[in-house]
Design a protein around this motif. Structure first.
Motif, PDB file in Angstrom:
ATOM      1  N   ASP A 131       0.788  -1.238   0.000  1.00 24.23           N
ATOM      2  CA  ASP A 131       0.000   0.000   0.000  1.00 24.23           C
ATOM      3  C   ASP A 131       0.811   1.275   0.000  1.00 24.23           C
ATOM      4  O   ASP A 131       0.307   2.322   0.389  1.00 24.23           O
ATOM      5  CB  ASP A 131      -0.933  -0.008   1.218  1.00 24.23           C
ATOM      6  CG  ASP A 131      -2.066  -0.995   1.032  1.00 24.23           C
ATOM      7  OD1 ASP A 131      -2.837  -0.794   0.094  1.00 24.23           O
ATOM      8  OD2 ASP A 131      -2.146  -1.970   1.799  1.00 24.23           O
ATOM      9  N   GLU A 132       2.065   1.203  -0.383  1.00 23.35           N
ATOM     10  CA  GLU A 132       2.858   2.434  -0.336  1.00 23.35           C
ATOM     11  C   GLU A 132       3.492   2.763  -1.685  1.00 23.35           C
ATOM     12  O   GLU A 132       4.423   3.548  -1.762  1.00 23.35           O
ATOM     13  CB  GLU A 132       3.888   2.335   0.808  1.00 23.35           C
ATOM     14  CG  GLU A 132       3.184   2.090   2.152  1.00 23.35           C
ATOM     15  CD  GLU A 132       4.082   2.208   3.380  1.00 23.35           C
ATOM     16  OE1 GLU A 132       5.302   2.311   3.229  1.00 23.35           O
ATOM     17  OE2 GLU A 132       3.525   2.208   4.496  1.00 23.35           O
ATOM     18  N   CYS A 133       2.983   2.164  -2.749  1.00 15.61           N
ATOM     19  CA  CYS A 133       3.385   2.528  -4.118  1.00 15.61           C
ATOM     20  C   CYS A 133       4.904   2.620  -4.264  1.00 15.61           C
ATOM     21  O   CYS A 133       5.420   3.544  -4.867  1.00 15.61           O
ATOM     22  CB  CYS A 133       2.724   3.853  -4.504  1.00 15.61           C
ATOM     23  SG  CYS A 133       2.801   4.201  -6.260  1.00 15.61           S
ATOM     24  N   ASN A 134       5.601   1.656  -3.696  1.00 12.51           N
ATOM     25  CA  ASN A 134       7.067   1.590  -3.802  1.00 12.51           C
ATOM     26  C   ASN A 134       7.791   2.671  -2.997  1.00 12.51           C
ATOM     27  O   ASN A 134       8.975   2.941  -3.272  1.00 12.51           O
ATOM     28  CB  ASN A 134       7.526   1.635  -5.262  1.00 12.51           C
ATOM     29  CG  ASN A 134       7.017   0.475  -6.093  1.00 12.51           C
ATOM     30  OD1 ASN A 134       6.314  -0.395  -5.578  1.00 12.51           O
ATOM     31  ND2 ASN A 134       7.365   0.441  -7.360  1.00 12.51           N
ATOM     32  N   ALA A 135       7.129   3.254  -2.011  1.00 13.79           N
ATOM     33  CA  ALA A 135       7.815   4.268  -1.198  1.00 13.79           C
ATOM     34  C   ALA A 135       9.046   3.706  -0.481  1.00 13.79           C
ATOM     35  O   ALA A 135      10.083   4.361  -0.456  1.00 13.79           O
ATOM     36  CB  ALA A 135       6.848   4.902  -0.193  1.00 13.79           C
ATOM     37  N   GLY A 176      13.644   2.439  -8.433  1.00  9.42           N
ATOM     38  CA  GLY A 176      12.864   1.952  -7.301  1.00  9.42           C
ATOM     39  C   GLY A 176      11.647   1.117  -7.641  1.00  9.42           C
ATOM     40  O   GLY A 176      10.775   0.929  -6.792  1.00  9.42           O
ATOM     41  N   ARG A 196      -5.653  -1.606  -5.951  1.00 13.45           N
ATOM     42  CA  ARG A 196      -5.291  -0.636  -4.932  1.00 13.45           C
ATOM     43  C   ARG A 196      -5.045   0.778  -5.453  1.00 13.45           C
ATOM     44  O   ARG A 196      -4.471   1.610  -4.761  1.00 13.45           O
ATOM     45  CB  ARG A 196      -4.068  -1.148  -4.157  1.00 13.45           C
ATOM     46  CG  ARG A 196      -4.389  -2.386  -3.346  1.00 13.45           C
ATOM     47  CD  ARG A 196      -3.180  -3.037  -2.726  1.00 13.45           C
ATOM     48  NE  ARG A 196      -3.587  -4.266  -2.057  1.00 13.45           N
ATOM     49  CZ  ARG A 196      -3.998  -4.322  -0.790  1.00 13.45           C
ATOM     50  NH1 ARG A 196      -4.048  -3.236  -0.056  1.00 13.45           N
ATOM     51  NH2 ARG A 196      -4.380  -5.473  -0.261  1.00 13.45           N
ATOM     52  N   LYS A 254       9.503  -2.296  -8.210  1.00 19.10           N
ATOM     53  CA  LYS A 254       9.437  -3.520  -7.425  1.00 19.10           C
ATOM     54  C   LYS A 254       9.462  -4.705  -8.381  1.00 19.10           C
ATOM     55  O   LYS A 254       9.172  -4.568  -9.574  1.00 19.10           O
ATOM     56  CB  LYS A 254       8.119  -3.488  -6.661  1.00 19.10           C
ATOM     57  CG  LYS A 254       7.948  -4.515  -5.559  1.00 19.10           C
ATOM     58  CD  LYS A 254       6.528  -4.507  -5.007  1.00 19.10           C
ATOM     59  CE  LYS A 254       6.282  -3.426  -3.976  1.00 19.10           C
ATOM     60  NZ  LYS A 254       6.997  -3.634  -2.709  1.00 19.10           N
ATOM     61  N   LYS A 271       2.046   9.728  -4.084  1.00 18.60           N
ATOM     62  CA  LYS A 271       1.847   8.600  -3.170  1.00 18.60           C
ATOM     63  C   LYS A 271       3.191   7.970  -2.818  1.00 18.60           C
ATOM     64  O   LYS A 271       3.505   7.707  -1.661  1.00 18.60           O
ATOM     65  CB  LYS A 271       0.936   7.558  -3.819  1.00 18.60           C
ATOM     66  CG  LYS A 271       0.774   6.274  -3.020  1.00 18.60           C
ATOM     67  CD  LYS A 271       0.064   6.508  -1.697  1.00 18.60           C
ATOM     68  CE  LYS A 271       0.184   5.302  -0.771  1.00 18.60           C
ATOM     69  NZ  LYS A 271      -0.451   5.519   0.526  1.00 18.60           N
ATOM     70  N   ARG A 272       4.009   7.703  -3.845  1.00 18.61           N
ATOM     71  CA  ARG A 272       5.310   7.094  -3.630  1.00 18.61           C
ATOM     72  C   ARG A 272       6.205   7.965  -2.749  1.00 18.61           C
ATOM     73  O   ARG A 272       7.028   7.469  -1.991  1.00 18.61           O
ATOM     74  CB  ARG A 272       5.996   6.863  -4.980  1.00 18.61           C
ATOM     75  CG  ARG A 272       7.273   6.080  -4.896  1.00 18.61           C
ATOM     76  CD  ARG A 272       7.826   5.801  -6.280  1.00 18.61           C
ATOM     77  NE  ARG A 272       8.460   6.949  -6.852  1.00 18.61           N
ATOM     78  CZ  ARG A 272       9.757   6.998  -7.207  1.00 18.61           C
ATOM     79  NH1 ARG A 272      10.512   5.940  -7.074  1.00 18.61           N
ATOM     80  NH2 ARG A 272      10.270   8.089  -7.728  1.00 18.61           N
ATOM     81  N   VAL A 306      -3.719   4.125  -6.587  1.00 17.58           N
ATOM     82  CA  VAL A 306      -2.365   4.680  -6.482  1.00 17.58           C
ATOM     83  C   VAL A 306      -1.601   4.081  -5.306  1.00 17.58           C
ATOM     84  O   VAL A 306      -0.429   4.389  -5.121  1.00 17.58           O
ATOM     85  CB  VAL A 306      -2.370   6.217  -6.304  1.00 17.58           C
ATOM     86  CG1 VAL A 306      -3.060   6.889  -7.482  1.00 17.58           C
ATOM     87  CG2 VAL A 306      -3.014   6.631  -4.984  1.00 17.58           C
ATOM     88  N   HIS A 307      -2.263   3.251  -4.505  1.00 16.90           N
ATOM     89  CA  HIS A 307      -1.604   2.781  -3.282  1.00 16.90           C
ATOM     90  C   HIS A 307      -0.616   1.669  -3.542  1.00 16.90           C
ATOM     91  O   HIS A 307       0.444   1.597  -2.924  1.00 16.90           O
ATOM     92  CB  HIS A 307      -2.660   2.364  -2.255  1.00 16.90           C
ATOM     93  CG  HIS A 307      -3.551   3.501  -1.890  1.00 16.90           C
ATOM     94  ND1 HIS A 307      -3.160   4.486  -1.019  1.00 16.90           N
ATOM     95  CD2 HIS A 307      -4.785   3.862  -2.319  1.00 16.90           C
ATOM     96  CE1 HIS A 307      -4.130   5.393  -0.913  1.00 16.90           C
ATOM     97  NE2 HIS A 307      -5.124   5.030  -1.700  1.00 16.90           N
ATOM     98  N   GLY A 308      -0.978   0.760  -4.427  1.00 17.69           N
ATOM     99  CA  GLY A 308      -0.058  -0.315  -4.738  1.00 17.69           C
ATOM    100  C   GLY A 308       0.856   0.066  -5.888  1.00 17.69           C
ATOM    101  O   GLY A 308       0.663   1.097  -6.537  1.00 17.69           O
ATOM    102  N   PRO A 309       1.857  -0.762  -6.132  1.00 15.65           N
ATOM    103  CA  PRO A 309       2.668  -0.533  -7.324  1.00 15.65           C
ATOM    104  C   PRO A 309       1.808  -0.692  -8.565  1.00 15.65           C
ATOM    105  O   PRO A 309       0.788  -1.393  -8.550  1.00 15.65           O
ATOM    106  CB  PRO A 309       3.729  -1.633  -7.235  1.00 15.65           C
ATOM    107  CG  PRO A 309       3.159  -2.683  -6.345  1.00 15.65           C
ATOM    108  CD  PRO A 309       2.245  -1.970  -5.397  1.00 15.65           C
TER     109      PRO A 309
END
Lengths: 346, 346, 346, 346
Positions: free
Chosen positions: A89-93, C100, C127, C102, B229-230, C129-132
């Protein structure tokens, strides 16, 4: 009937009042405000950690990604579960803030087990410079499935990490909910259980947007301040973060709020059990995962209930097929709404 | 006597009231709140840009770095002045968010000139894949030295960028102060002058912490949402960003606040001129750069005045040496305090 | 008795001769050499792809990471198998070069199946924008386990990718070995099977260190040249890369070398089967995975055999426990050595 | 008449012979080859640095970017000249490999002066976490303008760095040319002059493509090996890098080659001086910068001379306008060609 997330509810009145109260005159910017001194002192006191480094940021993803970037090198891999927020849930943060570290998913469900963690770490040792290097372990407490690691579980997992010389991070977006569930002290649930760095959530439990990052070993925090600034997460009018956190911690407000949320979760779970809904995970905090027939979902949603599906798709022809709902209660959940929801289960 | 920055003053009462007002019930998270719809519509109306993409973040550095990351590729270079906030005060955030783009400093002082910008861009063309590629131009309005680009200056600079096919970003941390100084429309100071993306500041002018990023060509915004978001800059309880910005824009509050700040700057400048302090830059908004003797600085600071030195060091033996102070007035500056400061000049 | 890897053998005499041959006078640097024109033309001809973009780099990891960086955005995820070289053996190079992104591991062994690939891609859609975000699919041909995707398998996998609008990358570090195994044309094994970008290996099959990156859609290559330079993978004395590749492609040398390596693999496999060693994977190219008793391993190693264990640890008390060896044959493998190895199996 | 660069000439026959010579049997991959042991021992002996960490890569940009990434943190800035190769000619590779560090240009021409370096470093101290942090100093020897820092100059510059606790990197792409110009020992020109890390060039002086990175304090090299692999710069068939470097160092070949190149440079400079061409920089190694009339340039180019313009543009109407040529001689430069060039000056 809002159960979509605990990040959509209102802020606690005491937090709002603190914001209004601090809104006078000039205050030093960038974390040099007096309220931050209060926050730092109070968190050190609460955690029995007089040397801890304490910082505030505004989002949980920032807390996690910046904490992990201070623990992991770009050629490392971070160990977490397949449902970890940092993974899903962090979009690759985390990948972004660490400069390209990898996440290794320890097989399993909501929780890691020491055996699986050990196996996953061990498997990364055989390739020299070719594979990613072993990096920090990240645990979520409350887990993304609403379960709570016991102190014994935490200690066993961090012992595995320590065997390999790896630091342990806790994603405590719902830290308070876990703490009241375990009825232990903050120190017990963190550094006494081997946690090195903590994302201490405030947002989901009644703040507008504030999370603390705590390093129990301040040497680990060396780079954090620079990473926070570089990540654009250092607030100029920092007092408004401090004021939220100060009010949140004052007089046990944070614990009261978490108890309310957990009680709402328990009430919801009890009703669901009574209605024969399959609960996918033990309900230990403020989240309930319930397998309900498709037809029930349609009825609930039509009546205005709001929540996310965890598994399955609403579209489908079989009205009896069970789809798992994720239901989250925040501090402001009202019993009447819960009961109205339960009454719809039929 | 606080002139250290406009990021240390209180928030506007109307902004605080809006926060309190929105603090009821559940609201959709992550920017889906109704207040954000209002903000988007109002900014599009104000900028006469019905297609513009509008986003909110909490810090000015986030606005700049994310906007630039949507305009620049990692092998590009961004053109800015040597005093640009993005170069001096963001701890490599633009480099971080762009994935390693460079910043090329166009020689000069507070402002770029079209000639120097053209020369700087032209100089980057001779090395094929070996040198960095030409990237966006970033202008700061109000500049870091308190001066304001005229519409003619903006148009001339963006014409240079357009000659090379490069987009133009405006760091408008003090956008409102510039706008009331020029007495023009938001559209005139932006897209009608060739600006493609804008960091529209709220924090320094009376909000707690909110900035808008506006892309006049929505295609440019394609990646922005994912980058936000990232970068951990998407707020879950987004309504508290929206509420600030909505109140800020309502009934011209933002312009009133800027007029107050600029008037305070003018009063301060007038008094300094009368006291024979050398003003390093024309005073066109809310910032004054004054060269005062070391002895005067000591007297001011001892009396409680707060501000930063722009050039020179307080330590030194010559009491007559002139050191340049940066003095910034925010919307809450009080005339009595300014006059008390001026009285100390002797 | 060297079976550790095909990256440890000597270079083909023809390749060495070409190096010596090109070593006269000055030659334009950075890929502008005449030999590169020859290489480009020959690869386009061989692949029946007159528009293809063709580049040379010196390592397989560079080819993979740079190709993927041209296909994936930093907030994407790349789909590969759990044994993929890009996942296990590149020390986070894909994460680094993409800024970066995944890697999502499609469950299974040596090969992806269309069903699992489809499920893995579909799972990343829920998800926002939350997921990749969904990114490229990367297939390895020959796989890391020595098996070869059939044309039907390749077409089925790329059809899944196409359903989601995703590009397909092939890690062809052992491209020639796969090609002679399938006895098909280069075009059939790549763009006619839906491959968009190819890492075309030379190093493992008889060059000193050269790999081609081929984009069948040249628009995909737009950024590649800049990324290659920025990644420090653009050679100044580029002719020495070109000369290797030119000689490798001339008169089918690359195919001959691969046939020799595959034949050596087949001879080894046959002998192992005869000795009742369990073969973990079908032997389709130049790699053999054989489960041998610990005691046999000790005997082989003592006699000077060199290879890596794929599963299990040499240390251990049970002499009969089966440990899987990975045995790789290169073009220079000698039948006598293979037979000496087989004779030791007892 | 080829003077475009020393990266376009042929490799030394001894280097080619060494390549052929090592091309037998299997050799351990990834730097574990016996030739690398020889290279390491020889470089340690030559540099009188028995503890030095020594690595090989194939390009100068890789050597520089990886060395700097081991010395600089992502929130640092690297101090170099405006003409530094790392700034102008590496397409943001230092920014990429460091994860976003900045380059601060110390004003001036070919060389830094201690005063300007001190001022540039001092200027980065005033902004706390807001500005970039002070990072390594990078010096180029031979400079990009063909001049050579004296030992006194090197010592004075590194003393400034040491005053601030900063490491010093030397870009020695033309290390040998500088060394024979100064007629000193490798140790004197490096660690005895305060250099911490060295890019030791081989490519421009007669190799095909090999550079050593040397860390005189091996602790500084801790991360280098992982960064090299992650950057895709670790060669599998590493022996072919080792063989080049081993031959290059054997029997003083590297110094002989540099002496030949420098002598060619001197012959060229003498002729240009005699022809009244303005030399823009003292000619101390193998590079000559000569201001020639446009008409002369046209005549030279028409006759087949190859070189780059450093300043000015060939297009233009004034035949007498002076345009500065950059003329570089490599080890293979022939006197007859130089004389043919000089004869054309008229």
């Amino acid at each position: 009937m809002y159960f979509a997330s605990d990040n959509a509810g209102p802020a606690l009145p005491e937090v709002m009042a603190a914001l209004a109260d601090c809104n006078r005159d000039y205050a030093p910017a960038y974390g040099a405000d007096a309220l931050m001194d209060e926050v730092r002192a109070e968190l050190r006191r609460l955690f029995e950690a007089p040397e801890a480094a304490v910082y505030l940021v505004a989002t949980g993803t920032a807390a996690n990604a910046l904490a992990l970037a201070s623990l992991a090198r770009p050629f490392d891999t971070i160990f977490c579960t397949p449902v970890a927020h940092i993974h899903q849930d962090e979009c690759n943060a985390p990948e972004f803030f660490t400069g390209g570290a990898k996440l290794t998913l320890v097989p399993g469900g909501d929780k890691m087990t020491p055996e699986r963690l050990r196996a996953a770490i061990a498997a990364e040792e055989t390739r020299g410079v070719h594979g990613p290097q072993r990096g920090p372990v990240s645990l979520t407490q409350v887990t993304e499935c609403g379960t709570v690691y016991s102190l014994e579980e935490l200690a066993a997992l961090s012992a595995v990490a320590r065997d390999f010389g790896l630091p342990v991070h806790m994603d405590g977006a719902r830290f308070a909910n876990a703490l009241v569930a375990l009825d232990c002290s903050p120190a017990e649930m963190t550094w006494k259980s081997g946690i090195d760095a903590l994302s201490f959530g405030g947002t989901k439990n009644g703040c507008l947007g504030v999370e603390a990052v705590i390093f129990f070993d301040p040497a680990r925090a060396r780079e954090f301040e620079l990473r926070r600034k570089r990540g654009a997460h250092l607030f100029s009018k920092h007092r408004y973060l401090s004021a939220q956190m100060a009010a949140y911690l004052r007089d046990g407000l944070w614990l009261d709020a978490a108890r309310r949320a957990n009680a709402a979760g328990a009430r919801l779970a009890e009703g669901l059990r009574a209605a024969d809904a399959g609960l996918a995970y033990p309900v230990q905090a403020n989240m309930v995962f319930a397998a309900l027939p498709r037809a029930t979902h349609h009825r609930l949603i039509q009546a205005g209930a709001q929540y996310h599906l965890w598994e399955g798709a609403l579209e489908g022809s079989d009205p009896d097929e069970r789809l798992t709902a994720r239901l989250v209660c925040d501090w402001s959940a009202r019993a009447a709404e819960t009961d109205r929801f339960l009454a719809l289960l039929g």
